[in-house]
Design a protein around this motif. Structure first.
Motif, PDB file in Angstrom:
ATOM      1  N   UNK B 207     -20.542   1.900 151.322  1.00  0.00           N
ATOM      2  CA  UNK B 207     -21.568   2.647 152.039  1.00  0.00           C
ATOM      3  C   UNK B 207     -21.599   4.121 151.661  1.00  0.00           C
ATOM      4  N   UNK B 208     -20.730   4.533 150.761  1.00  0.00           N
ATOM      5  CA  UNK B 208     -20.743   5.938 150.322  1.00  0.00           C
ATOM      6  C   UNK B 208     -21.708   6.051 149.149  1.00  0.00           C
ATOM      7  N   UNK B 209     -22.830   6.729 149.334  1.00  0.00           N
ATOM      8  CA  UNK B 209     -23.861   6.764 148.294  1.00  0.00           C
ATOM      9  C   UNK B 209     -23.336   7.438 147.027  1.00  0.00           C
ATOM     10  N   UNK B 210     -23.699   6.845 145.893  1.00  0.00           N
ATOM     11  CA  UNK B 210     -23.259   7.389 144.606  1.00  0.00           C
ATOM     12  C   UNK B 210     -23.825   8.797 144.396  1.00  0.00           C
ATOM     13  N   UNK B 211     -25.011   9.034 144.974  1.00  0.00           N
ATOM     14  CA  UNK B 211     -25.646  10.346 144.790  1.00  0.00           C
ATOM     15  C   UNK B 211     -24.753  11.464 145.303  1.00  0.00           C
ATOM     16  N   UNK B 212     -24.085  11.200 146.424  1.00  0.00           N
ATOM     17  CA  UNK B 212     -23.264  12.249 147.017  1.00  0.00           C
ATOM     18  C   UNK B 212     -22.087  12.602 146.107  1.00  0.00           C
ATOM     19  N   UNK B 213     -21.503  11.555 145.516  1.00  0.00           N
ATOM     20  CA  UNK B 213     -20.418  11.826 144.571  1.00  0.00           C
ATOM     21  C   UNK B 213     -20.960  12.632 143.388  1.00  0.00           C
ATOM     22  N   UNK B 224     -10.119  14.948 143.689  1.00  0.00           N
ATOM     23  CA  UNK B 224      -9.448  15.038 144.977  1.00  0.00           C
ATOM     24  C   UNK B 224     -10.376  15.653 146.026  1.00  0.00           C
ATOM     25  N   UNK B 225     -11.115  16.716 145.614  1.00  0.00           N
ATOM     26  CA  UNK B 225     -12.033  17.354 146.570  1.00  0.00           C
ATOM     27  C   UNK B 225     -13.141  16.389 146.984  1.00  0.00           C
ATOM     28  N   UNK B 226     -13.640  15.644 146.025  1.00  0.00           N
ATOM     29  CA  UNK B 226     -14.686  14.676 146.354  1.00  0.00           C
ATOM     30  C   UNK B 226     -14.159  13.664 147.357  1.00  0.00           C
ATOM     31  N   UNK B 227     -12.947  13.155 147.088  1.00  0.00           N
ATOM     32  CA  UNK B 227     -12.374  12.169 148.000  1.00  0.00           C
ATOM     33  C   UNK B 227     -12.161  12.782 149.376  1.00  0.00           C
ATOM     34  N   UNK B 228     -11.565  13.953 149.374  1.00  0.00           N
ATOM     35  CA  UNK B 228     -11.180  14.574 150.646  1.00  0.00           C
ATOM     36  C   UNK B 228     -12.403  14.982 151.474  1.00  0.00           C
TER      37      UNK B 228
END
Lengths: 425, 324
Positions: B207-213, B224-228
């Motif tokens: 459910x985590x949109x690829x666009x946000x990454x 790490x920042x993306x994950x956190x």
């Protein structure tokens, strides 16, 4: 049978559908009746033996038919109280006698078969006593059980033990020899708790006179000093460290690492267990010859004890009838203790026949030895957890198990009985 | 950074209200009610019959000293509750349940998240690895317990493995040591239930949109920042639900313990549920057992209420709570 299989889970589901079958018929009339029968033989060969015995009985007594429901051993604990509380209890169900039977009588649904059994109960002699409450017969055993030491003849020979121990001192000497030989002297399934209780019970049986034992059960108390002394003797015995490492976590009957498995696979030399142990062991080893490698001797006598060394600790498998079809049910119980059925049961080696005719038909050597000891015994002491009311018996077992795990002392064990009897949790 | 503005929940729009004509108003009100009654009744009856009534009956039994046979005559008030709470064994049992619950959250959660993140990446044999992690969850508790009971015996499989890799010094009496047995059980529980957490979190990760990454990457965020700051906040609802299930499961822990140790040795691994069976069913103390069951129920219920109210509030808004 006392071989409790821990796998048979506590069945919460039992709450739901406790026995609803069972056909018409009434105790007072002579019409056809269908008996609902709950027994605990869920595995072969006994499962089909019971079916066969019921079918044969139906042939000679066409008015009596059966609905048989084999249930896992542990399920009786929860299902029977619920069924007796309901309106359609089974007509005939597994009954270990003693204190649990006395508890169940309060439901008012267990049939008094004193009259109905008078024609056939005679040959059972003292075997039938455990199913009596207040002088009345509320069921009957079909097989008896006794506890004693099972040992590996080959390991005893290797360790240089020439005769089986008859006193605790000799037992201690054997333990030392076996340790020197690098074998675990005695295997114990402490996880399951009840094997621990055998030891305390036998030290009590050897320390206390038969009268004291009988009185203790009657009054549900262990006030006689001999019971304290029994605990002290047990403590000295435990101090010799005769068991395998970590015995408090060892199951009695599951897997090669269980206490029965250790003996079956030659890792330990002895186990204090019931007559059922050869079957249990056979299932836990590849060794097809295990049956001929093991022998049996009674629990040794304790120097200075008041107890009769011939007394055995034991119990039995029986059935009780409920009131709905008590007459037909009691007739069937009579059939089960008759010579034909007792001979069939003797061949299964799943216990000790209750009548002399059955005992005579025994073939296995250890079972013959045990049955002879049983016949000779001046008294057969019921397992205390069965003899006492259920809550007291279980509290006693738990306290003994804690004692084996290093908690409490001989006095704690004695106190647990009076406290449980007084209703303390 | 970027966490503040992100929301996946669609704006709640007011439902358009259709004006009802005068003549049909009555029928249109009656019909939904009939439908409701028709559709809800079976479930409601089952719920009342198999949940509410048994709870009430257990509460009633708990006020009596009763061995399960004959009528209830020996009214003892709250004595059963007092007895339970004043007993060392039951106090210990509550403590054991709490230890397992805390350990579950502290140990299993990071482990689950780590595994889920790992298994969410494109790597060779991903499906197989996911299956391996999930497989223990499919086993029944009884089977799991028997397998581990046998493997953990002295000189058993676990000991042999440790000795085989030169870690013989770590060998312990896993199930016989009173100070260790609870943690041994916890390891088995973790082995069994980690797959469930991983699957739940993997579903959450979908459910985590690829666009946000991508957006985070464009802004120069490290992995790490993306994950956190992107992935974990979006996993929030899943994590909160997992914690809920895990704590409730820990409080009700029974099967594994019962088969592996029976609560022993010397009550070192007793849980509330094993205590209930030991002192309720096995001793024919059904009144007392009912009291223990009621205590267990209240603890779970209170936890559930508070957790719903404070932790799950945003996640379940409108579904379980009043929307406004």
């Amino acid at each position: 049978m006392r071989s409790r299989k821990p796998l048979a889970l506590f069945a919460a589901a039992a709450l739901a559908l406790a026995g609803c079958s069972g056909g018409g018929g009434d105790a007072s009339t002579e019409g056809p009746v269908t008996l609902t029968w709950w027994h605990n033989r869920t595995t072969e060969p006994m499962k089909s033996k019971w079916q066969q015995i019921a079918d044969d009985f139906h042939k000679t007594h066409p008015n009596t038919s059966f609905t048989i429901e084999p249930l896992q051993n542990e399920q009786f604990q929860t299902k029977v109280p619920l069924a007796l509380q309901g309106n359609t209890p089974p007509d005939l169900f597994q009954q270990w006698g003693g204190g649990a039977l006395a508890d169940q009588l309060k439901s008012g649904k267990i049939a008094d078969i004193t009259q109905a059994s008078s024609g056939w109960i005679g040959p059972l002699a003292k075997n039938a006593d455990g199913w009596k409450v207040g002088g009345k017969q509320y069921g009957a055993p079909y097989l008896m059980h006794a506890v004693g030491f099972w040992y590996r003849k080959d390991i005893f020979a290797t360790a240089g033990i020439t005769a089986t121990p008859t006193t605790v001192d000799e037992l201690n000497a054997a333990v030392t020899k076996l340790k020197t030989a690098g074998v675990v002297p005695i295997a114990l399934g402490g996880k399951d708790r009840w094997p621990d209780a055998f030891y305390w019970a036998y030290f009590a049986v050897r320390q206390c006179s038969v009268d004291t034992l009988k009185k203790a059960v009657e009054k549900t108390e262990l006030t006689d000093p001999c019971f304290l002394k029994a605990g002290e003797n047990l403590k000295s015995f435990l101090d010799t460290k005769p068991f395998q490492d970590g015995f408090v976590g060892t199951p009695a009957q599951q897997g090669a690492g269980s206490s029965a498995g250790l003996v079956a696979n030659g890792k330990a030399a002895m186990e204090l267990q019931g007559d059922w142990n050869p079957d249990v062991m056979q299932a836990l080893t590849e060794d097809k010859e295990i049956g001929s490698k093991i022998g049996w001797f009674p629990f040794p006598s304790v120097p200075g004890g008041q107890g009769d060394p011939s007394v055995l600790l034991g119990g039995g498998d029986g059935f009780s009838c409920t009131t709905r079809a008590a007459k037909a049910c009691a007739e069937f119980l009579g059939h089960l203790v008759g010579d034909d059925v007792q001979k069939i049961l003797a061949e299964t080696n799943s216990g000790l026949p209750v009548t002399p005719a059955g005992v005579a038909a025994l073939k296995s050597e250890p079972h013959k030895t045990i049955a002879a000891a049983m016949t000779k015994a001046s008294h057969v002491q019921f397992y205390f957890d069965t003899a006492f009311p259920t809550k007291v018996g279980q509290a006693l077992n738990d306290t003994i198990a804690n004692f084996f795990a290093g908690q409490g002392g001989p006095d704690t064990i004695v106190k647990s009985v009076s406290e449980a009897a007084a209703g303390n949790k | 950074m970027m966490s503040a503005a992100i929301t996946t929940r669609p704006p709640t729009a007011p439902v358009p209200h259709a004006p009802a004509a005068g003549g049909t108003r009555r029928r249109s009100r009656l019909r939904p009610r009939l439908e409701l009654a028709f559709l809800l009744t079976p479930a409601l009856l089952l719920f009342i019959g198999f949940v509410l009534i048994p709870i009430g009956v257990a509460g009633y039994y708990s006020l009596y000293s009763w061995n399960g046979f004959g009528p209830l005559t020996d009214f003892v008030g709250l004595d059963n509750y007092v007895d339970a709470f004043s007993g060392d064994v039951f106090q210990g049992a509550i403590g054991h349940n709490l230890i397992i619950a805390v350990l579950s959250v502290v140990v299993q959660l990071p482990l689950s998240i780590g595994l889920a993140l790992l298994l969410n990446r494109k790597l060779r044999g991903r499906t197989f690895l996911r299956m391996v992690v999930f497989a223990p969850y499919v086993l029944s508790e009884a089977v799991t317990a028997v397998i581990w009971l046998l493997m953990l015996q002295p000189g058993g499989f676990v000991d042999e493995i440790l000795r085989g890799v030169g870690l013989g010094g770590l060998v312990q009496l896993w199930l016989a040591d009173q100070s260790l047995v609870l943690y041994t059980l916890f390891v088995v529980i973790t082995w069994k239930y980690i797959g469930f957490g991983v699957i739940l979190l993997l579903a959450g990760l979908q459910g985590v949109p690829a666009e946000l990454r991508e957006a985070a990457a464009l802004d120069g965020a490290s992995a790490w920042q993306t994950t956190r700051h992107v992935v974990l906040p979006l996993l929030g609802p899943t994590i909160r639900i997992w914690i809920f299930l895990s704590v409730i499961g820990s409080l009700q822990l029974f099967d594994l313990v019962w088969i592996m140790t029976l609560g022993g040795p010397a009550n070192a691994s007793t849980t509330m549920a094993t205590y209930l069976v030991d002192h309720g069913f096995k001793r024919y103390e059904f009144g007392f057992g009912s009291a223990v069951a009621v205590i267990l129920f209240i603890i779970c219920f209170v936890f559930a209420l508070f957790y719903q109210r404070f932790a799950l509030r945003r996640d379940t808004a409108g579904a379980l709570t009043g929307a406004r």
